[in-house]
Design an enzyme around this catalytic site. Structure first.
Site, PDB file in Angstrom:
ATOM      1  CD  GLU A  18      45.982  35.553  37.046  1.00 19.07           C
ATOM      2  OE1 GLU A  18      46.006  35.264  38.247  1.00 19.07           O
ATOM      3  OE2 GLU A  18      46.680  36.459  36.560  1.00 19.07           O
ATOM      4  CG  ASP A  33      47.672  43.157  40.674  1.00 25.85           C
ATOM      5  OD1 ASP A  33      48.224  43.663  39.684  1.00 25.85           O
ATOM      6  OD2 ASP A  33      48.056  42.089  41.196  1.00 25.85           O
ATOM      7  CD  GLU A  50      50.456  39.379  43.368  1.00 22.37           C
ATOM      8  OE1 GLU A  50      49.900  38.493  44.029  1.00 22.37           O
ATOM      9  OE2 GLU A  50      49.836  40.112  42.575  1.00 22.37           O
ATOM     10  NE  ARG A  95      50.959  38.810  37.548  1.00 19.72           N
ATOM     11  CZ  ARG A  95      49.960  37.981  37.716  1.00 19.72           C
ATOM     12  NH1 ARG A  95      49.802  36.956  36.916  1.00 19.72           N
ATOM     13  NH2 ARG A  95      49.082  38.153  38.672  1.00 19.72           N
ATOM     14  CD  GLU A 116      44.874  40.821  43.769  1.00 20.63           C
ATOM     15  OE1 GLU A 116      45.115  39.927  44.598  1.00 20.63           O
ATOM     16  OE2 GLU A 116      45.719  41.261  42.979  1.00 20.63           O
ATOM     17  CG  HIS A 126      49.113  43.104  44.709  1.00 21.64           C
ATOM     18  ND1 HIS A 126      48.295  42.008  44.574  1.00 21.64           N
ATOM     19  CD2 HIS A 126      49.732  42.981  45.913  1.00 21.64           C
ATOM     20  CE1 HIS A 126      48.418  41.254  45.664  1.00 21.64           C
ATOM     21  NE2 HIS A 126      49.267  41.835  46.493  1.00 21.64           N
ATOM     22  CG  HIS A 164      45.022  41.495  38.190  1.00 21.61           C
ATOM     23  ND1 HIS A 164      45.354  40.445  37.380  1.00 21.61           N
ATOM     24  CD2 HIS A 164      45.427  41.134  39.436  1.00 21.61           C
ATOM     25  CE1 HIS A 164      45.935  39.477  38.086  1.00 21.61           C
ATOM     26  NE2 HIS A 164      45.994  39.885  39.350  1.00 21.61           N
TER      27      HIS A 164
HETATM   28  C1  LER Z   1      46.624  36.853  41.057  1.00 18.98           C
HETATM   29  O1  LER Z   1      46.903  37.116  39.747  1.00 18.98           O
HETATM   30  C2  LER Z   1      47.026  37.967  41.935  1.00 18.98           C
HETATM   31  O2  LER Z   1      47.303  39.064  41.507  1.00 18.98           O
HETATM   32  C3  LER Z   1      47.039  37.687  43.362  1.00 18.98           C
HETATM   33  O3  LER Z   1      47.398  38.795  44.087  1.00 18.98           O
HETATM   34  C4  LER Z   1      45.691  37.162  43.766  1.00 18.98           C
HETATM   35  O4  LER Z   1      45.690  36.504  44.949  1.00 18.98           O
HETATM   36 MN    MN Z   2      47.735  40.769  42.809  1.00 19.53          MN
END
Ligand code: LER
Ligand code: MN
Length: 302
Positions: A172, A199, A260, A231, A166, A225, A202
Site C-alpha cells: 500500500e 496495525d 479495522e 483482514r 501508522e 488496529h 500490517h
Molecule cells: C491502511 O491499510 C490502514 O490500515 C489504515 O488504517 C491506514 O489509514
Molecule cells: Mn490500519
C-alpha cells in the site's frame, strides 16, 4: 494465597471498537461504509467502547448532529482516520504535486478540528502517499512531507489532539512500512503529541516479530488496529492475539484496540465476530479461555 482478579487489568484498560466510514468508500476494511447510523447503532448495541470514524473530508461533517448522535448512544470516538483523502481524492503528503500536499494538510487540519471537538486522535496512515522517483527525489519528498507533518503536529498540539503515525504494509505504501521506521520518523518530528499506531494486519506482513515491534514502541504506542491476517475480525485468521495481549500487558498499553476489518461475510456479522472476540477474551473462565490466561494460571500455580 493472593487471588487473581477474574479479569486481568489490561483487558479493562483496552478500549474495544470498530472502524466505520461516514461516506461510502473504495477503502475496503471499514464497516457500514456510507451507513453510519446503522454502524453507530450496532456498535452501541454490541457495547463497544469506541468507534473510529474514517472520513473523506472532515470539513463536510455536521459536527453538532454527530455529537448529539454519539451522546445519545453513549459512544466515544477514538480517532478520525484520513486515508480516504488519498484513496478518493489523491490528497497526499508525498508522491503527488505541491497542491496535493497542500490539500492533504488541509484535510488533516479539518480532521484535527473534528477530533478536538470529539476528544479523538487523528490517524496519519494512507494520506502519507507513496514516495516516487530516484533516491534523491524520494529524500526530497520525504523532507517536504516531514515539514508538512511538523505543521500539522503543531496545530494538533494547540488543539490538544494526538496524531497517530501508522506503519502500513509495502503493498500500500513505501513510506513507513515498519514500526522501526515509524519510530525513526517520530524521532525526527520530535513532537510529544505524535505517537505510533500499530496495525496487527500490517505487522503480520512487515515485522519479523509483532511482539518485538510492540515492545520497541513501548510508551510511544498509543493506538492499535486489531485485525486478523485475513483482514477480518480478530479470531477469523491465524494471528496469535493471546500472545499480542500478553505483550501489550508487558508494555503497560491501555488504549484503543479498534477492529479495522473487511465487512465479511457482511457488516453486521463482522461487527458481531469482533464482539465475540472481546467476550471470549474478557471472560477468563469461559471454555474459550485464551492460551495466555491458561499460561498465567499455570505460572500462578507454580
Ligand atoms: C491502511 O491499510 C490502514 O490500515 C489504515 O488504517 C491506514 O489509514
Ligand atoms: Mn490500519
Amino acid at each position: 494465597v493472593t487471588r487473581r482478579p477474574t479479569t486481568p487489568p489490561l483487558l479493562d484498560r483496552l478500549l474495544s471498537g470498530v472502524a466505520l466510514s461516514v461516506e461510502e468508500t473504495r477503502f475496503a476494511p471499514l464497516l457500514f461504509s456510507g451507513q453510519l447510523e446503522q454502524g453507530l447503532e450496532l456498535a452501541a448495541e454490541l457495547d463497544f467502547d469506541r468507534v473510529e470514524l474514517s472520513v473523506r473530508d472532515a470539513g463536510r461533517i455536521d459536527v453538532a448532529a454527530l455529537e448529539r448522535r454519539l451522546a445519545h448512544l453513549d459512544l466515544g470516538v477514538s480517532a478520525i482516520a484520513t486515508g480516504q483523502a488519498y484513496v478518493t481524492d489523491g490528497a497526499c503528503l508525498a508522491g503527488g504535486s505541491d497542491s496535493d500536499r497542500r490539500r492533504a494538510v488541509d484535510r488533516l487540519r479539518a480532521a484535527i478540528e473534528l477530533a478536538a471537538a470529539l476528544g479523538a486522535s487523528v490517524i496519519v496512515g494512507g494520506i502519507r502517499g507513496r514516495l516516487t522517483g530516484d533516491t534523491a527525489e524520494q529524500a526530497r519528498q520525504q523532507q517536504k512531507a516531514i515539514d508538512a507533518l511538523d505543521k500539522c503536529a503543531a496545530r494538533a498540539s494547540a488543539s490538544g489532539v494526538t496524531l497517530l503515525l501508522e506503519p502500513i504494509n509495502r503493498y500500500e505504501t513505501n513510506f513507513v512500512n515498519t514500526a522501526a521506521e515509524g519510530l525513526a520518523l517520530l524521532d525526527e518530528l520530535g513532537s510529544a503529541n505524535v505517537k505510533l499506531l500499530l496495525d496487527t494486519f500490517h505487522m503480520n506482513i512487515e515485522e519479523p516479530s509483532s511482539m518485538e515491534a510492540i515492545r520497541n514502541a513501548g510508551e510511544r504506542l498509543a493506538y492499535l488496529h486489531l485485525v486478523d491476517n485475513t483482514r477480518r475480525a480478530p479470531g477469523q485468521g491465524q494471528i496469535a492475539f493471546d500472545r499480542l495481549l500478553d505483550t501489550l500487558e508487558q508494555v503497560g498499553y491501555g488504549g484503543p484496540a479498534i477492529a479495522e476489518i473487511l465487512p465479511l461475510p457482511d457488516d453486521e456479522a463482522a461487527a458481531r465476530d469482533t464482539a465475540a472476540f472481546w467476550s471470549r477474551t474478557r471472560r477468563p473462565h469461559d471454555p474459550a479461555t485464551t492460551q495466555s490466561e491458561v499460561s498465567d494460571a499455570v505460572h500462578a500455580a507454580t
